[in-house]
Structure formats: C-alpha cells, structure tokens
Design an enzyme around this catalytic site. Structure first.
Site, PDB file in Angstrom:
ATOM      1  N   SER A 119       1.102  -0.969   0.427  1.00 53.15           N
ATOM      2  CA  SER A 119       0.158  -0.129  -0.213  1.00 53.15           C
ATOM      3  C   SER A 119       0.542   1.052  -0.107  1.00 53.15           C
ATOM      4  O   SER A 119       1.615   1.381  -0.961  1.00 53.15           O
ATOM      5  CB  SER A 119      -0.881  -0.013   1.226  1.00 53.15           C
ATOM      6  N   ASP A 259      -9.468  -5.674  -3.353  1.00 56.84           N
ATOM      7  CA  ASP A 259      -9.105  -5.050  -3.351  1.00 56.84           C
ATOM      8  C   ASP A 259      -9.431  -3.696  -2.988  1.00 56.84           C
ATOM      9  O   ASP A 259     -10.056  -2.875  -4.745  1.00 56.84           O
ATOM     10  CB  ASP A 259      -7.831  -4.696  -3.688  1.00 56.84           C
ATOM     11  N   HIS A 286      -7.422  -5.708   0.493  1.00 54.80           N
ATOM     12  CA  HIS A 286      -6.105  -5.316   0.471  1.00 54.80           C
ATOM     13  C   HIS A 286      -5.006  -5.481   1.043  1.00 54.80           C
ATOM     14  O   HIS A 286      -3.615  -5.366   1.366  1.00 54.80           O
ATOM     15  CB  HIS A 286      -6.442  -3.905   1.100  1.00 54.80           C
TER      16      HIS A 286
END
Length: 307
Positions: A119, A259, A286
C-alpha cells in the site's frame, strides 16, 4: 509486540528538523549472514501503520529460507513518535522515509536486498526504486498506488456498493468536516470490512496495527487525511507514472480482486515498469497476505527465489 517474537533492534536515524533523537525499530527473521539468500525488507502501509499486520510474511524464512527484515517507520509503532509534528507537511514527506530506509540498509550492511512495499509502503518502494539504489535486486509492490487520484476514484466507485445509509453517512461527515466522529468511523468500518480485510475475526497482527494507529494518528492524518478515499494531505497529488521506466529491479505487482487497489490503480505499474509480473488474488481485498496466506507466500517466495 508482534505475535512472532522475532529478534529486534533499533538504529539511530538523524533527522535535523526532528527536534530530538530519533530511532527506527526493526525485527529480523533468519540469518542476514547467509550469503546464499537475498534478504527481504518489508515496508508497511499507512502511512501511519506498523509492521505487525505484515509480520506473517516472516514465514518466508521457513517456506523459502529468505531472511526477512520488518521495521516500524518513523512516527509509528515502536519507532520514535513525533506527535508535535502533527500537520507539518514540510516534515512528513516521502523523502523522509526514503532517507530512513537508506539508513536502515546502511546500518544492517546490506550489499544486496529485495524490497516489498504494501500500500503506502509501495508508494515508498516505487519512489525508492526509481532512484536505482545500489543493491536493490527485486521489488514487490503489494496493493499499491502509482497515482493517488486513481486510488481515490476506485474507492469512490467501490463506496457505491455500500448500503445507501452508509454512503450518506460518509458523504455527510466529509462535507461537514466531522470525519473524527464515531459515526464516520463506523461507516468507514463497513467499507474496510469489504475492501481492506475480509477475514473475521480480524487477524491479531491487524488488530495490533489498528491499536498503534489509534494511539497516534500524526503520520496518517498529515500525509493522507481522514480516510482511505478522502485524501486531503500532500499524498493526494502523488503520481509516479513518468518515472516508473527508471525502475531496473525485476518487479512483482500483487493485489486482491476486492481491493481498493483495483486494476485501474495498479495497471500503470504493469504498463511502465520494464521487467514486471502481475498477480491478482481472487479471494482477497487489500491484505492478500492475510486473506490467502499460503498462496501469497508461495507466489512471493517463488518470485524472490528465482534467479
């Protein structure tokens, strides 16, 4: 403390504008002196999370013999906190975290290493990799973002899949500037349950990370903003597209079907990084490393183990 109880240490990190001594806390799984295996550094997300939710990736030591280095970035977890810098966008920059990563690599005397950024950690990782740093062999960009506006647009589109009352609550509080309310937090929780981590009960490492974030929101709120798709901090303008061709490290892109980092968010990595592979995890959001752990370890471990 992480449930994995790995050997740990800390390294002094000189930040002239920090106003006090700063330290980066790290954990090591495996033997860094084993020259037959390239160590993997893991950069957590947020910005403002901690290493805990990624600690499960230390199992790559058992599955593939890969030494793994986890660390808490400045302002997070067991590293130095600087709540007095809350809102200081001149202090909390991508460059600060690149410098911290450089400092950690130097401290551990790593002549060759791989890097996995999840991320925000992938924003850091790609920003680090375009510099073509000495020693970087392979790069994993996990559920990451090449252009922040793509992430925001995908999040808004996914938000439309929530019930109308939840959508209305989110819109109301963002419009009125009351994103610190319990009602907004609960509405965002509905989104996160679908698109952040779909496992219930929430895995221990993720709970530990949430606890750290709740204790100190400085980094997240300063760089990002109130929530994942209401980005008001300086990261709202992040766009690394024009520099991706500079990445020489062989790269793996991963993301989940559910996601927030949808195809539209990660596609530019695939289009513009010269040597790249892309894998989607069909049952994940995610946090594919938590939602499809065995497959994730297999895919990432095999990628890193290949010459």
């Amino acid at each position: 403390m992480s449930e994995y109880n790995l050997p740990d240490g800390e390294v002094a990190f000189t930040v002239p504008s920090g106003g006090k001594p700063c330290f980066t806390h790290y954990w090591i799984s495996g033997d860094l002196k084993d020259t037959t295996k390239t160590p993997l550094i893991i950069a957590h997300g947020g910005p403002g999370c901690s290493h805990n939710y990624l600690a499960i990736l230390s199992r790559l030591t058992q599955t593939h013999g890969i030494p793994v280095i986890l660390y808490d970035q400045l302002g997070n977890g067991l590293s130095t906190h600087l709540a007095e810098k809350n809102g200081d966008t001149e202090f909390w920059t991508i460059q600060l975290f690149i410098d911290e990563l450089d400092n950690l690599i130097s401290h551990l005397k790593l002549s060759e290493y791989d890097l996995l950024g999840h991320s925000w950690g992938g924003i850091l990782g790609s920003s680090f990799a375009v510099r073509q740093p000495k020693g970087l062999r392979k790069l994993v960009l996990a559920s990451s973002i090449a252009v922040m506006q793509d992430w925001v647009d995908a999040g808004i589109k996914l938000q439309r899949g929530l019930s109308q009352d939840v959508q209305d609550t989110i819109t109301k509080h963002e419009r009125e500037g009351t994103t610190g309310s319990k009602e907004y937090e609960e509405a965002m929780g509905v989104f996160y349950d679908k698109h952040l981590c779909r496992i219930k009960p929430t895995p221990r490492g993720m709970v530990e990370t949430f606890e750290w974030m709740a204790k100190d929101t400085t980094v997240y709120h300063t760089m990002n903003g109130p929530s994942e798709f209401f980005v008001t901090g300086p990261l709202k303008d992040f766009d690394i597209t024009s520099e991706l061709h500079k990445i020489t490290a062989v790269t793996l892109i991963t993301h989940g079907h559910y996601d927030g980092a949808q195809d539209s968010v990660v596609r530019k990595f695939f289009q513009y990084i010269p040597k790249v592979k892309w894998v989607e995890f069909a049952e994940s959001s995610h946090t594919a490393h938590l939602e499809e752990t065995e497959r994730y370890l297999h895919i990432v471990g095999d990628f890193l183990s290949q010459e």
